[in-house]
Scaffold this active site. Sequence first.
Site, PDB file in Angstrom:
ATOM      1  N   SER A  30      -6.313   3.534   3.927  1.00  0.00           N
ATOM      2  CA  SER A  30      -5.714   2.692   2.882  1.00  0.00           C
ATOM      3  C   SER A  30      -6.762   1.901   2.103  1.00  0.00           C
ATOM      4  O   SER A  30      -6.569   0.716   1.781  1.00  0.00           O
ATOM      5  CB  SER A  30      -4.693   1.736   3.518  1.00  0.00           C
ATOM      6  OG  SER A  30      -3.740   1.313   2.591  1.00  0.00           O
ATOM      7  N   LYS A  41      -0.074   3.651  -2.689  1.00  0.00           N
ATOM      8  CA  LYS A  41      -1.103   4.688  -2.559  1.00  0.00           C
ATOM      9  C   LYS A  41      -0.508   6.079  -2.375  1.00  0.00           C
ATOM     10  O   LYS A  41      -1.220   7.082  -2.531  1.00  0.00           O
ATOM     11  CB  LYS A  41      -2.035   4.345  -1.404  1.00  0.00           C
ATOM     12  CG  LYS A  41      -2.850   3.063  -1.631  1.00  0.00           C
ATOM     13  CD  LYS A  41      -3.797   2.798  -0.475  1.00  0.00           C
ATOM     14  CE  LYS A  41      -4.679   1.582  -0.738  1.00  0.00           C
ATOM     15  NZ  LYS A  41      -4.024   0.306  -0.435  1.00  0.00           N
ATOM     16  N   SER A  96       0.793  -1.235   0.000  1.00  0.00           N
ATOM     17  CA  SER A  96       0.000   0.000   0.000  1.00  0.00           C
ATOM     18  C   SER A  96       0.822   1.280   0.000  1.00  0.00           C
ATOM     19  O   SER A  96       0.249   2.370  -0.050  1.00  0.00           O
ATOM     20  CB  SER A  96      -0.966   0.013   1.189  1.00  0.00           C
ATOM     21  OG  SER A  96      -2.037  -0.872   0.956  1.00  0.00           O
ATOM     22  N   LYS A 127       2.933   6.635   5.360  1.00  0.00           N
ATOM     23  CA  LYS A 127       2.069   5.558   4.865  1.00  0.00           C
ATOM     24  C   LYS A 127       2.623   4.192   5.220  1.00  0.00           C
ATOM     25  O   LYS A 127       3.830   3.962   5.193  1.00  0.00           O
ATOM     26  CB  LYS A 127       1.930   5.675   3.334  1.00  0.00           C
ATOM     27  CG  LYS A 127       0.882   4.763   2.733  1.00  0.00           C
ATOM     28  CD  LYS A 127      -0.522   5.248   3.034  1.00  0.00           C
ATOM     29  CE  LYS A 127      -1.574   4.246   2.598  1.00  0.00           C
ATOM     30  NZ  LYS A 127      -1.631   3.047   3.463  1.00  0.00           N
TER      31      LYS A 127
END
Length: 395
Positions: free
Chosen positions: A130, A70, A67, A233
Site C-alpha cells: 500500500s 489503490k 487505501s 485490499k
Amino acid sequence: MLPKAIKKSVIAGLAFALSLPFTAFGEETPFNLAPPQLNAQTFILMDYNSGAVLAALNPDQRQYPASLTKMMTSYVIGDAIKQGRIRTTDKVTITDSAWGRNFPDSSKMFLNLNQQVSVADLNRGIIIVSGNDACVAMAEHLSGSTQNFIDTMNKYVAQFGLKNTHFTTVHGLDDANQYSSARDMAIIGAHIIRDLPEEYKIYAEKEFTFNKIKQQNRNGLLWDKSMNVDGMKTGHTSQAGYNLVASATNADNMRLISVVMGVSSFKGREIESKKLLQWGFNNFDTFKTIEGGKAVSNQTVYYGSSGEVPLGVLQDAFITVPKGRNADVKARFQLDDKYLYAPLTKGQKVGKVIYQLDGKDIAAVNLQVMQDVEEGGIFGKAWDWLVLTVKSLFD
C-alpha cells in the site's frame, strides 16, 4: 428448449455493470435470510459470477475509501500493462514528489530520490504494501502527472457505472471530495478479477521486500487456513476507520466479494469480513444456467437476409441460489417485442429469461442475438410485410 441447468435459482440481487447478461433489479433480496450482524458502518456481500447481492447494510453510503482507492490505481496500471502501453520491466525514475520522505506516518514503499525502479516492483509496492509513494511514481510515469492519472481513474468510474465514487488522489489519503461506497468497491474488485487476472494474482502475495525492507500484506485473511481468501485490499485513515475488500472461493468454485467499511479496529475488519464470507458460503450456491455462445432458442426474424436467428448469451450466465432451493425455481422466456426485425447485431439484447421462486420474479438473464442478421432483399421484405399484415388480422 432451455437447458436443464436453467431450472435453478438466484438470490435476487443487484446485478452490476460487468458485461454480464444480467438485468439489474435494483432491489434487495426478497428471501428471508437474515445476514450476520456486523460492527461496520456499511458492508456488502456480492457473488462474483452472478452479481447477486446476498447481504448489505447502507451499501451506497458514501465513505472515505482510504487505501481502497489503490484498487482503482491498480486497475489503471494493470490495464495499461495489458494494452501494452507500459511494460513491467520499464524503469521509473523517482522524482521529489514520489520520494518516500514526503509521506511521513503513512504506508510507503520507501522509495529513494532519483532511484530507478521497475514498474513490476512499483505495482507490487502499491498492491501488497500500500505504498503511497509508489502510487505517485506510477501516476507520473504513466500519465505525466497525478492529476492526469486521477482523471483516468474517474473515467473508469463512469465506465463501470459507479454512482457513489469520485477520486481526487491516487493513494487514498483523506480528501473532502473523495468518496466511494461498499457497492462500488465490490464492483471495482470484480473488474480487477475479471478483466485483469494477472494483476489480481499479485493481491494474494503475502509479503514484499524492497530496499532490503520486508513488509507484509495487511490483509490478514490471506493467512487464514479455514478459508481460501486470495485478495484484496485494506485501507485505514482516522476519518475512514478500517476498511477491507476481501474475495474468497470455496470447493465448488463459488467466489464471493465482501466489503466492510468504517470498522473500529485493525483486527475487527478481518473478523467482520470473515463472518460475512462464511455466512455467504454456508447459505448459498452459485450455478451456471446458460452456457456462453450456445443458443437456447431460435426465433423468426422478419425483413432479414435470414429467416431465423439463434438467441442465447455471449458469456456464461450464473445465478446464486439459497442452498436446497435450486429445484424449486421456474424460468420463463420473454421477448422485448412481439416480433424480431432485421437488422440485428450480435450481442443485441432482445429478450430475457426470468427466474421465479415461490411465485416471485427474482432475477433475469438478458437474451442476446448470437449472430448478425442483415436486412433482406426487396422481394423477401415484401413477402414478410404480407405475412405480418395477415398475422395482424388475427391478433
